[in-house]
Structures are given as C-alpha cells and as structure tokens.
Design a protein around this motif. Structure first.
Motif, short mmCIF file in Angstrom:
data_model
loop_
_atom_site.label_atom_id
_atom_site.label_comp_id
_atom_site.label_asym_id
_atom_site.label_seq_id
_atom_site.Cartn_x
_atom_site.Cartn_y
_atom_site.Cartn_z
N PRO A 3 0.83 -1.21 0.00
CA PRO A 3 0.00 0.00 0.00
C PRO A 3 0.86 1.26 0.00
O PRO A 3 2.03 1.21 0.38
CB PRO A 3 -0.73 -0.11 1.35
N LEU A 32 -3.65 4.64 -1.71
CA LEU A 32 -4.56 5.17 -0.69
C LEU A 32 -5.26 6.43 -1.21
O LEU A 32 -4.60 7.36 -1.67
CB LEU A 32 -3.78 5.54 0.58
N LEU A 69 -6.55 0.42 6.03
CA LEU A 69 -5.84 -0.60 5.27
C LEU A 69 -6.32 -2.00 5.66
O LEU A 69 -6.51 -2.87 4.81
CB LEU A 69 -4.34 -0.44 5.57
N LYS A 83 6.18 -3.70 3.13
CA LYS A 83 6.62 -2.31 3.17
C LYS A 83 8.13 -2.25 3.00
O LYS A 83 8.85 -3.08 3.54
CB LYS A 83 6.28 -1.69 4.54
O1 PNS Z 1 3.20 5.97 0.89
P1 PNS Z 1 2.78 6.28 2.30
O2 PNS Z 1 2.13 7.65 2.36
O3 PNS Z 1 3.91 6.14 3.27
O4 PNS Z 1 1.66 5.20 2.69
C1 PNS Z 1 1.05 5.20 3.96
C2 PNS Z 1 -0.16 4.26 4.01
C3 PNS Z 1 -1.13 4.55 2.88
C4 PNS Z 1 0.32 2.83 3.85
C5 PNS Z 1 -0.81 4.48 5.40
O5 PNS Z 1 -1.03 5.84 5.60
C6 PNS Z 1 -2.13 3.73 5.57
O6 PNS Z 1 -2.13 2.54 5.80
N1 PNS Z 1 -3.26 4.46 5.45
C7 PNS Z 1 -4.57 3.92 5.53
C8 PNS Z 1 -5.28 4.34 6.82
C9 PNS Z 1 -4.99 3.36 7.95
O7 PNS Z 1 -5.20 2.17 7.85
N2 PNS Z 1 -4.47 3.92 9.06
C10 PNS Z 1 -4.11 3.17 10.23
C11 PNS Z 1 -2.73 2.60 10.13
S1 PNS Z 1 -2.30 1.66 11.55
#
Ligand code: PNS
Length: 162
Positions: A3, A32, A69, A83
């Motif tokens: 993601p 996202l 996510l 990741k």
């Molecule tokens: O490319 P990035 O901006 O580093 O990605 C970050 C991402 C999209 C992986 C993270 O922000 C995410 O998982 N966002 C979805 C919202 C979510 O699930 N938040 C709780 C995480 S514990």
C-alpha cells in the motif's frame, strides 16, 4: 499487498514491488485515497503510472482504497502487507503501524530493506526537484518522468515561476 500514496511511484517503490512480487503468487499494489489531501496526481493517474511501471510483472495488480488498510485486507483476504524500509527513520512509524494492523485484524507486515541505490528516494523529494526543473530521470520510471516534465511545462505556461 503493497500500500502507499504513490504520488508518484518512484524507482524505490518499484524496487520493493519487484521483490514482493517475487515472494508471493499474487501482489496487489494499492493507492490510498486520502480525500483530505489533493496530491500532485489524481488517484486514477497514480494508478495508471503504477500499472505502467509494473507492466512486466504478471502477478501484480493495481487498485485503490479509501479508509483503513486492514478493512481492505479483510475484504480481499490479504494476509500480508509488504513495506520497504529505507533507513532507521522509517522504522519507528512503520513498526507502530505494523503492530496496530496486526492487533486490528491479524494482518502481518513484512519489511523489505530497500536497495541502497534507491534508499534516498521519496515521492516528495522527487516532486520538489522536478518542480524546480532538476533532473529526476534516474529516480522514477519513464512514464512518471514524462508526466513530471509535462506538469512543469504546464505550470510554466500558466505563468507560475517554477
Ligand atoms: O506511501 P505512504 O504515504 O507512506 O503510505 C502510507 C499508508 C497509505 C500505507 C498508510 O497511511 C495507511 O495505511 N493508510 C490507511 C489508513 C490506515 O489504515 N491507518 C491506520 C494505520 S495503523
């Protein structure tokens, strides 16, 4: 799944995606959707640029998601998030999210150390450099490079100073 915001995809992302695709039968790369943050490229365009960048990987599909996510993972039966870790600076927040995602839904996170050649890359730096006319041709896939150049030309045409 891999993601991310992918605004835009860089060679660092492509490195991690390639390696994740070699580890699993199927890999979803998901953008996202953050309604509160416009970004340089629209979500559709980010997905197009990603599709182009992973066109040679038959087991990779590109999608987008809005919300948590873990909800996307549950809905699509995805057991593992992959990741990339560039340096120790990434680790603290990534560890927190990995632990939280496991607590919320039992989803595991696999960390892949990025190749040293791309360890300094970030989408924000790439955008900043491209905005001021710096050469990012070695940092991003060709399709992204072309779009960044186009974007700068458009802005200059509109009379913006950068
Ligand atoms: O490319 P990035 O901006 O580093 O990605 C970050 C991402 C999209 C992986 C993270 O922000 C995410 O998982 N966002 C979805 C919202 C979510 O699930 N938040 C709780 C995480 S514990």
């Amino acid at each position: 799944m891999c993601p991310g915001s992918f605004d835009p995809v860089t060679n660092g992302h492509v490195d991690v995606i390639n390696r994740a695709a070699a580890l699993y039968d199927e890999l979803v790369v998901a953008v996202l959707v953050n309604p509160g943050k416009a970004g340089l490229f629209s979500v559709d365009e980010r997905m197009d640029l990603l599709r182009d960048a992973v066109a040679d990987l038959p087991n990779v599909t590109v999608d987008s998601f809005e919300g948590l996510l873990v909800d996307y993972c549950r809905a699509h039966d995805i057991p593992v998030i992959v990741k990339g870790l560039r340096a120790v600076g990434d680790f603290e927040y990534e560890l927190q999210m990995a632990q939280m995602n496991r607590e919320l839904a039992g989803v595991e996170t696999l960390f892949v150390p990025t190749a040293p050649q791309v360890g300094h890359l970030s989408s924000s730096l790439v955008k900043q450099i491209a905005t001021f006319g710096g050469d990012v041709s070695r940092l991003v896939p060709k399709g992204v490079y072309d779009r960044l150049v186009q974007e700068r030309t458009r802005r200059l045409g509109q009379g913006e100073s950068t």
